[in-house]
Design an enzyme around this catalytic site. Structure first.
Site, PDB file in Angstrom:
ATOM      1  N   PRO A 193      27.589  -2.576  88.217  1.00  0.00           N
ATOM      2  CA  PRO A 193      26.625  -1.903  87.339  1.00  0.00           C
ATOM      3  C   PRO A 193      25.193  -2.357  87.597  1.00  0.00           C
ATOM      4  O   PRO A 193      24.932  -3.541  87.797  1.00  0.00           O
ATOM      5  CB  PRO A 193      27.086  -2.328  85.935  1.00  0.00           C
ATOM      6  CG  PRO A 193      28.509  -2.710  86.094  1.00  0.00           C
ATOM      7  CD  PRO A 193      28.628  -3.287  87.461  1.00  0.00           C
ATOM      8  N   GLU A 194      24.281  -1.399  87.621  1.00  0.00           N
ATOM      9  CA  GLU A 194      22.864  -1.713  87.770  1.00  0.00           C
ATOM     10  C   GLU A 194      22.197  -1.765  86.397  1.00  0.00           C
ATOM     11  O   GLU A 194      22.839  -1.544  85.375  1.00  0.00           O
ATOM     12  CB  GLU A 194      22.205  -0.694  88.697  1.00  0.00           C
ATOM     13  CG  GLU A 194      22.878  -0.661  90.067  1.00  0.00           C
ATOM     14  CD  GLU A 194      22.074   0.049  91.144  1.00  0.00           C
ATOM     15  OE1 GLU A 194      20.842   0.159  91.006  1.00  0.00           O
ATOM     16  OE2 GLU A 194      22.693   0.482  92.139  1.00  0.00           O
ATOM     17  N   LYS A 196      21.378  -7.697  85.744  1.00  0.00           N
ATOM     18  CA  LYS A 196      22.748  -7.229  85.544  1.00  0.00           C
ATOM     19  C   LYS A 196      23.552  -8.185  84.679  1.00  0.00           C
ATOM     20  O   LYS A 196      24.777  -8.152  84.677  1.00  0.00           O
ATOM     21  CB  LYS A 196      23.435  -7.041  86.892  1.00  0.00           C
ATOM     22  CG  LYS A 196      23.461  -8.269  87.764  1.00  0.00           C
ATOM     23  CD  LYS A 196      24.032  -7.943  89.133  1.00  0.00           C
ATOM     24  CE  LYS A 196      23.927  -9.136  90.080  1.00  0.00           C
ATOM     25  NZ  LYS A 196      24.407  -8.803  91.423  1.00  0.00           N
ATOM     26  N   ARG A 255      23.428  -4.384 102.831  1.00  0.00           N
ATOM     27  CA  ARG A 255      23.884  -3.281 101.994  1.00  0.00           C
ATOM     28  C   ARG A 255      23.785  -1.957 102.750  1.00  0.00           C
ATOM     29  O   ARG A 255      22.878  -1.758 103.566  1.00  0.00           O
ATOM     30  CB  ARG A 255      23.039  -3.181 100.713  1.00  0.00           C
ATOM     31  CG  ARG A 255      22.961  -4.449  99.892  1.00  0.00           C
ATOM     32  CD  ARG A 255      24.326  -4.936  99.423  1.00  0.00           C
ATOM     33  NE  ARG A 255      25.028  -3.911  98.677  1.00  0.00           N
ATOM     34  CZ  ARG A 255      24.894  -3.734  97.344  1.00  0.00           C
ATOM     35  NH1 ARG A 255      24.076  -4.503  96.658  1.00  0.00           N
ATOM     36  NH2 ARG A 255      25.571  -2.792  96.739  1.00  0.00           N
TER      37      ARG A 255
END
Length: 314
Positions: A2-3, A50, A302
Site C-alpha cells: 500500500p502507498e 506507509k 523497481r
C-alpha cells in the site's frame, strides 16, 4: 504494498474507534502477543508514509466520553479530511532509505507489552504486499489459490471494540514503539510538507526516478505514484534532476501532490484509480511503452514504465 493514500484511508477507518476499549482480540501475529491489547483503550491514530501508528492506554485512563465521538477521534478524522481537501500524499523507497528507516524503528522499538496506565504506548503497523485494514468485515477469497482451495485471507490482528464494531489487519508487521517515527516535512500528504527541501533533493545528478523513492524527502511515495507522475510531467525516469529547469521540477512536485490527493479521494469514494502508464503496453496517445527494472547500483530496483515519445531522454 500500500502507498500513502491507502494508509491514509486505513487511518480514517481506525480513527472511528478512537476512544473505545478493546473487548476481544484475535489474529495470527507472532511478533506481538495480541492478548496484550485486550481491555486497552485506543487513544489515538497517526500515519507517516506507509506506516500506521495506533496508541493504546489502560481503559481507566481519562479519554472523554467513551463510545461516543471523542475529541481525539474528531481530531484524527479532521487530520485525514484536511489532507484530502488540501491535496497532499505518501510510500516505497530506495534500499538505503529502508535501512535508515529500520534503524530508526530499532531505536524506538520495544519488544514488551505496553505498561498499564502509561502514555505513549504506540503499536506500529507496516503493511506488506496486499496489506490492508477492514472495518466491520473480513476479507473473502476472490479466487482459488494454487492448490485450488478457496481459503479466506488469515488476519494478523483482529480488534473488537465495546461498540460492537471491529478492525481487521491483514499482511502487516507490528511492533511496539515509544513514539511514532515521523517527519511531516518529508510526507507529501502532510500540510507540513517542505517543498523547498523536496526541490533541493530533486536538483541533483541522481536519476529522477531514484530520488522520488527516497523516503527521506518523499515519505510514502511508491512505485505507482512514481511512474504516473513522471508520465504526467513528461519526464524520462533516468533524467538527472540537475538537468531539468526549476519549472519542470515544480511541475513534477505539483503532479505528485495532486495525483496522491486524487487517489485518496477516489479511495474514500469507492472509485477505482485511472492509471495512464503503470503496467500499460501503450500510453494514452497510443505509443508503445517501455518497461525496465531501474534502481541505484547495489540498491532496491523497481519496475518502471515510460513512453519514449512522450518522455524523451534529455
Amino acid at each position: 504494498m500500500p502507498e500513502g493514500p491507502s494508509v491514509r484511508k486505513f487511518q480514517l477507518l481506525a480513527s472511528r474507534f478512537v476512544g473505545q476499549v478493546v473487548t476481544k482480540v484475535g489474529g495470527s501475529s507472532r511478533k506481538i502477543n495480541v492478548n496484550d491489547l485486550n481491555a486497552l483503550r485506543l487513544q489515538d491514530s497517526r500515519v507517516h508514509g506507509k506506516n500506521l501508528f495506533l496508541a493504546f492506554v489502560a481503559a481507566d485512563c481519562p479519554s472523554g466520553p467513551g463510545v461516543g465521538e471523542t475529541a481525539l477521534q474528531r481530531e484524527a478524522v479532521k487530520r485525514t479530511r484536511s489532507l484530502v481537501q488540501g491535496g497532499q500524499q505518501q510510500i516505497c523507497a530506495a534500499e538505503a532509505c529502508l535501512q535508515e528507516e529500520e534503524l530508526q524503528e530499532f531505536r524506538n522499538s520495544r519488544p514488551d507489552a505496553p505498561v498499564a496506565g502509561a502514555l505513549g504506548n504506540w503499536l506500529r503497523f507496516h503493511f506488506g504486499l496486499f496489506g490492508s485494514i477492514r472495518a466491520n468485515e473480513f476479507s473473502r477469497a476472490s479466487k482459488a489459490n494454487k492448490r485450488g482451495d478457496w481459503k479466506d485471507p488469515i488476519p494478523r490482528l483482529v480488534l473488537h471494540f465495546e461498540s460492537g464494531g471491529f478492525l481487521v489487519f491483514y499482511n502487516c508487521r507490528m511492533h511496539w514503539c515509544l513514539s511514532p517515527v515521523a517527519d511531516p516535512a518529508s510526507d507529501i500528504m502532510s500540510a507540513e510538507f517542505h517543498r523547498g527541501q523536496a526541490l533541493d533533493a530533486l536538483r541533483t545528478t541522481r536519476p529522477i526516478c531514484y530520488t522520488l523513492l527516497d523516503q527521506r524527502y518523499f515519505s510514502g511515495l511508491g512505485n505507482i505514484i512514481k511512474n504516473e507522475v513522471l508520465y504526467l510531467a513528461k519526464i524520462h525516469p533516468l533524467t538527472q534532476g540537475s538537468l531539468l529547469a526549476l519549472s519542470h521540477l515544480e511541475r513534477l512536485l505539483d503532479c505528485a501532490i495532486q495525483f496522491s490527493s486524487d487517489w485518496l479521494q477516489s479511495k474514500l469514494h469507492g472509485k477505482g484509480l485511472h492509471l495512464q502508464i503503470y503496467q500499460k503496453e501503450q500510453c494514452p496517445l497510443g505509443h508503445a511503452v517501455t518497461r525496465e527494472t531501474l534502481g541505484p547500483s547495489g540498491g532496491l530496483k523497481r519496475l518502471t514504465w515510460w513512453c519514449p515519445q512522450c518522455q524523451p531522454a534529455v
